[in-house]
Design a protein around this motif. Structure first.
Motif, PDB file in Angstrom:
ATOM      1  N   GLY A   1      -9.166   3.543  62.517  1.00  0.00           N
ATOM      2  CA  GLY A   1      -8.504   3.564  63.816  1.00  0.00           C
ATOM      3  C   GLY A   1      -9.440   3.995  64.920  1.00  0.00           C
ATOM      4  O   GLY A   1     -10.657   3.913  64.764  1.00  0.00           O
TER       5      GLY A   1
ATOM      6  N   GLU B   1      -0.430  -3.698  66.452  1.00  0.00           N
ATOM      7  CA  GLU B   1       0.458  -3.437  65.315  1.00  0.00           C
ATOM      8  C   GLU B   1       1.344  -4.662  65.032  1.00  0.00           C
ATOM      9  O   GLU B   1       1.469  -5.099  63.879  1.00  0.00           O
ATOM     10  CB  GLU B   1       1.348  -2.216  65.607  1.00  0.00           C
TER      11      GLU B   1
ATOM     12  N   THR C   1       1.935   9.157  65.065  1.00  0.00           N
ATOM     13  CA  THR C   1       1.805   7.766  64.631  1.00  0.00           C
ATOM     14  C   THR C   1       2.868   7.417  63.582  1.00  0.00           C
ATOM     15  O   THR C   1       2.885   6.329  63.049  1.00  0.00           O
ATOM     16  CB  THR C   1       0.398   7.489  64.067  1.00  0.00           C
ATOM     17  N   LYS C   2       3.741   8.392  63.313  1.00  0.00           N
ATOM     18  CA  LYS C   2       4.885   8.142  62.433  1.00  0.00           C
ATOM     19  C   LYS C   2       6.145   8.435  63.227  1.00  0.00           C
ATOM     20  O   LYS C   2       6.143   9.366  64.048  1.00  0.00           O
ATOM     21  CB  LYS C   2       4.841   9.093  61.236  1.00  0.00           C
TER      22      LYS C   2
ATOM     23  N   PRO D   1       0.728   3.060  66.880  1.00  0.00           N
ATOM     24  CA  PRO D   1      -0.514   3.204  67.640  1.00  0.00           C
ATOM     25  C   PRO D   1      -0.721   4.570  68.305  1.00  0.00           C
ATOM     26  O   PRO D   1       0.240   5.235  68.692  1.00  0.00           O
ATOM     27  CB  PRO D   1      -0.379   2.126  68.712  1.00  0.00           C
TER      28      PRO D   1
ATOM     29  N   ILE E   1      -4.434   3.037  61.626  1.00  0.00           N
ATOM     30  CA  ILE E   1      -3.778   3.257  62.911  1.00  0.00           C
ATOM     31  C   ILE E   1      -4.177   2.155  63.893  1.00  0.00           C
ATOM     32  O   ILE E   1      -5.311   2.132  64.392  1.00  0.00           O
ATOM     33  CB  ILE E   1      -4.167   4.637  63.507  1.00  0.00           C
TER      34      ILE E   1
ATOM     35  N   SER F   1     -10.009  -0.202  66.253  1.00  0.00           N
ATOM     36  CA  SER F   1      -8.586  -0.320  65.878  1.00  0.00           C
ATOM     37  C   SER F   1      -7.977  -1.604  66.416  1.00  0.00           C
ATOM     38  O   SER F   1      -6.767  -1.687  66.618  1.00  0.00           O
ATOM     39  CB  SER F   1      -7.801   0.868  66.417  1.00  0.00           C
TER      40      SER F   1
ATOM     41  N   ARG G   1       0.482   2.549  60.351  1.00  0.00           N
ATOM     42  CA  ARG G   1       1.376   3.386  61.164  1.00  0.00           C
ATOM     43  C   ARG G   1       1.478   2.853  62.589  1.00  0.00           C
ATOM     44  O   ARG G   1       1.040   1.759  62.882  1.00  0.00           O
ATOM     45  CB  ARG G   1       0.830   4.807  61.191  1.00  0.00           C
TER      46      ARG G   1
ATOM     47  N   PHE H   1      -5.271   6.485  56.403  1.00  0.00           N
ATOM     48  CA  PHE H   1      -4.464   6.202  57.596  1.00  0.00           C
ATOM     49  C   PHE H   1      -4.979   4.907  58.202  1.00  0.00           C
ATOM     50  O   PHE H   1      -6.178   4.807  58.472  1.00  0.00           O
ATOM     51  CB  PHE H   1      -4.657   7.225  58.718  1.00  0.00           C
TER      52      PHE H   1
ATOM     53  N   SER I   1      -4.581   9.288  67.187  1.00  0.00           N
ATOM     54  CA  SER I   1      -4.470   9.758  65.813  1.00  0.00           C
ATOM     55  C   SER I   1      -5.572  10.752  65.425  1.00  0.00           C
ATOM     56  O   SER I   1      -5.925  11.630  66.220  1.00  0.00           O
ATOM     57  CB  SER I   1      -4.432   8.548  64.872  1.00  0.00           C
TER      58      SER I   1
ATOM     59  N   ASP J   1      -1.853  14.061  63.362  1.00  0.00           N
ATOM     60  CA  ASP J   1      -2.789  13.541  62.354  1.00  0.00           C
ATOM     61  C   ASP J   1      -4.101  14.326  62.393  1.00  0.00           C
ATOM     62  O   ASP J   1      -4.885  14.188  63.327  1.00  0.00           O
ATOM     63  CB  ASP J   1      -3.079  12.053  62.615  1.00  0.00           C
TER      64      ASP J   1
END
Lengths: 202, 469
Positions: free
Chosen positions: B348, B386, B70-71, B408, B379, B353, B406, B377, B411, B419
């Motif tokens: 998330g 996002e 997610t990063k 999608p 997500i 989410s 972060r 976090f 996660s 994660d």
């Protein structure tokens, strides 16, 4: 798929825990394989091994007293995630059947498709099985798929278990669902042609 | 002659039976099939082994969600096995000519977020996916359920699936929800009442005035967790709220087609006098913000309550489960839920989410700051969520609170990607499962609503969001 023996006779591994979810059977981090093999190595991974990969001695699979092709577990076995990897892991480890008084639906279906037999036993018989194995880890239990019975061999105590007739046929003759469905292609085409009110694809 | 009254479930099921024969499960037509990288590779191998193609390519949609980081989503996936699995999906989709919304695509996201968001999910359909939270899609009045990989192969090969017809259950919730009580609390409350296996063997229809008053996104949260009480699916009859949500979405019918579809959808709700195998009713007024203390989603209590004691369980079996759970969670029976320490906050998962969930978080944290010793976090469920959050400035609002928005993916819901929650740490999570090790080996999970999880980030303890609203 290969045909199965009508009768399985084996010692059993007792796991008297309820609500065993498929994340315990095979944790998600081991679902990265792209084949069906090798999942047995990580069966019940976090109950079998500690964080440093040492065996947890008090877990039943690490107890040399208990061995066998039958896993006996508490109520609501296989709840949670739909991962078929749970059934693959149990089979790959060497189990041919799981006994419980109640199975989660998706797991039960996944197990049957993979010819891992989920046997539903009464709560009373389940407790009897746990006691029998605890008193004598060498006690054998026989499963007769044709007659749909399980029997504690030394006492002759027996119970019938339910099994869907289609699944039973698949089990005994080694049939495969995809072959069956492919054989119905003309019915599917007829269904599609006659279909009304289908707004699923635009 | 008067027609036999039917439930929503029966109407859809019956209209999808391709073939039935006594003693055999029904052969059911599948309208939409969603796939992801984890539960599909072995199914594609099956097709190759049989030397067959995908029967109805346009009815399958693919995305990558479980394994994705997610990063830095623009960079190659660091973990080799995850990378291989995601690449395998891309190869399979190319070889079998299936639509893929992979990493980097503007429609990528958690499979159960993108289906409704793109208008793939519609009333009256049968929808399957190799993931148990497929029940989410039932919120639109469809029969949607999770399947195993062998069944994914059945669907790819034949667009049909073999299924035993389940029993039906109606869960009615009537009345007005109190302040700070949201749909996640409703479903955690229901599961705490009927247990983690209380609906096994059933398909659930949620009804009643409380459900009618919920948005589509809130309804999805409820249907999403149907599997956590054992039900393969949960559904809600479509209404104006459903139609409003769907209209104009990419795969929703357009023009005249929309009007004829609408006429059909309006025939779907359960007929008056339709019979269910089981009916349960709850009052909205009895529901408070909920939080779980144990290791299955049925082990939940009101946030103002105390962690139960062993003596409050009547059977030996329940006491044994309680002991194992409380030992894993390392909590004190009888202690106040609200005193419990939190190290991580996970906002998330396919449960919570969507954009409304992120707006709920924003409502709580606006102008406030998280405590230093908590990691948060956020997500989003999809790339579209996002982008919407960024458009609304939620990313900046979160950043001021010390939360990071972060990319999608699934996660920290399932500890499969980068994660994870470290061993022994406590995480208050808006996801759906608090099983042992679910969020990472040794991780300890409290399930709660986005409001409760966000409020807890501000104090480092389980916090009643009503104090902050």
């Amino acid at each position: 798929m290969k045909k199965n023996n009508i009768i399985i006779s084996s010692t059993c591994v007792p796991l008297p825990v309820e609500n065993i979810d498929t994340d315990q059977i095979i944790p998600a981090r081991f679902l990265k394989a792209i084949t069906r093999e090798g999942f047995g190595e990580n069966l019940f991974r976090d109950w079998r091994f500690d964080a440093e990969d040492n065996l947890k001695k008090n877990f039943v699979l690490n107890n040399t007293k208990y061995k066998g092709e039958i896993l006996i577990a508490g109520r609501n076995f296989g709840c949670g995630s739909s991962r078929e990897h749970a059934a693959w892991a149990l089979s790959d480890y060497g189990f041919k059947a799981v006994f419980s008084s109640f199975f989660a639906d998706i797991f039960k279906n996944n197990a049957l498709i993979n010819h891992l037999l989920p046997v539903i036993v009464s709560e009373k018989f389940l407790q009897k099985l746990f006691r029998t194995i605890e008193n004598d880890p060498k006690a054998k239990v026989a499963i007769d798929i044709e007659k749909q019975t399980i029997r504690i061999e030394k006492t002759g105590e027996e119970e019938k278990f339910p099994m869907d007739p289609y699944r039973k046929m698949c089990f005994l003759k080694g049939y495969d669902d995809v072959d069956y469905l492919l054989s119905l292609k003309s019915q599917v085409l007829t269904f599609e042609k006659a279909r009304k009110n289908d707004y699923s694809i635009v | 002659m008067k027609k036999h009254p039917k439930t929503l479930f029966e109407k859809i099921w019956e209209s999808h039976v391709v073939y039935s024969q006594p003693g055999f499960p029904n052969v059911l037509y599948v309208d939409a099939h969603l796939i992801h990288e984890v539960t599909s590779p072995q199914a594609f191998d099956g097709l190759r082994r049989r030397n067959i193609s995908v029967f109805r390519k346009k009815r399958t949609w693919a995305t990558a969600d479980h394994n994705v980081p997610t990063k830095d989503q623009h960079l190659p996936i660091k973990e080799l096995l995850s990378k291989v699995q995601v690449e395998k999906l891309t190869k399979n989709c190319k070889e079998f000519d299936i639509r893929l919304y992979g990493l980097g695509h503007p429609f990528q996201g958690i499979v159960h977020i993108i289906g409704p968001e793109l208008g793939i999910t519609k009333p009256g359909m049968t929808i399957v996916c190799g993931d148990s939270h497929t029940s989410t899609h039932g919120a639109f009045g469809s029969i949607a359920f999770g399947i195993g990989t062998s069944e994914v192969e059945q669907v790819l090969a034949t667009q049909t699936i073999l299924q035993q017809k389940p029993k039906t259950m109606k869960i009615e919730i009537n009345g007005k929800l109190g302040k700070g009580v949201v749909s996640k609390d409703i479903i955690l409350y229901i599961i705490s009442k009927i247990s983690t296996s209380g609906a096994t063997g059933y398909f659930v229809e949620y009804a009643g005035s409380t459900i009618r008053g919920l948005s589509m996104e809130a309804r999805m949260t409820i249907c999403n967790m149907s599997i956590e009480m054992g039900s393969r699916g949960g559904m809600i009859a479509p209404d104006e709220i459903t139609y409003q949500y769907m209209k104009g979405r990419k795969f929703a019918p357009k023009g005249n087609n929309w009007n004829t579809a609408l006429q059909y959808w309006k025939t779907l709700p359960s007929d008056k006098g339709a019979k269910y195998d089981r009916e349960i009713t709850f009052k909205a007024e009895d529901i408070e913000p909920m939080v779980t203390y144990g290791t299955n989603p049925g082990m939940g209590v009101k946030i103002t309550a105390k962690i139960p004691k062993e003596s409050s369980f009547t059977s030996d079996r329940d006491r044994a489960s309680f002991r194992q759970a409380i030992s894993y969670m390392n909590l004190k029976p009888g202690a106040k839920m609200q005193d419990q320490k939190v190290d991580y906050v996970f906002l998330g998962s396919c449960t919570n989410s969507r954009i409304e969930d992120l707006r709920m978080v924003a409502e709580v944290v606006k102008g406030r700051k998280k405590v230093d010793n908590v990691e948060v976090f956020v997500i989003p469920g999809s790339k579209q969520v996002e982008m919407q959050a960024r458009k609304e400035g939620l990313d900046k609002l979160f950043a001021q609170a010390g939360f990071e928005l972060r990319g999608p993916g699934c996660s920290a819901c399932l500890g499969m990607n980068e994660d994870k929650i470290p061993s022994g740490k406590y995480c208050i999570s808006t996801s759906n499962r608090n099983f042992e090790g679910r969020q990472g080996p040794g991780a300890r999970t409290f399930l709660a609503s986005p409001l409760t999880a966000a409020a807890s980030a501000l104090t480092g303890r389980i916090t009643d969001p009503r104090e902050l609203l």
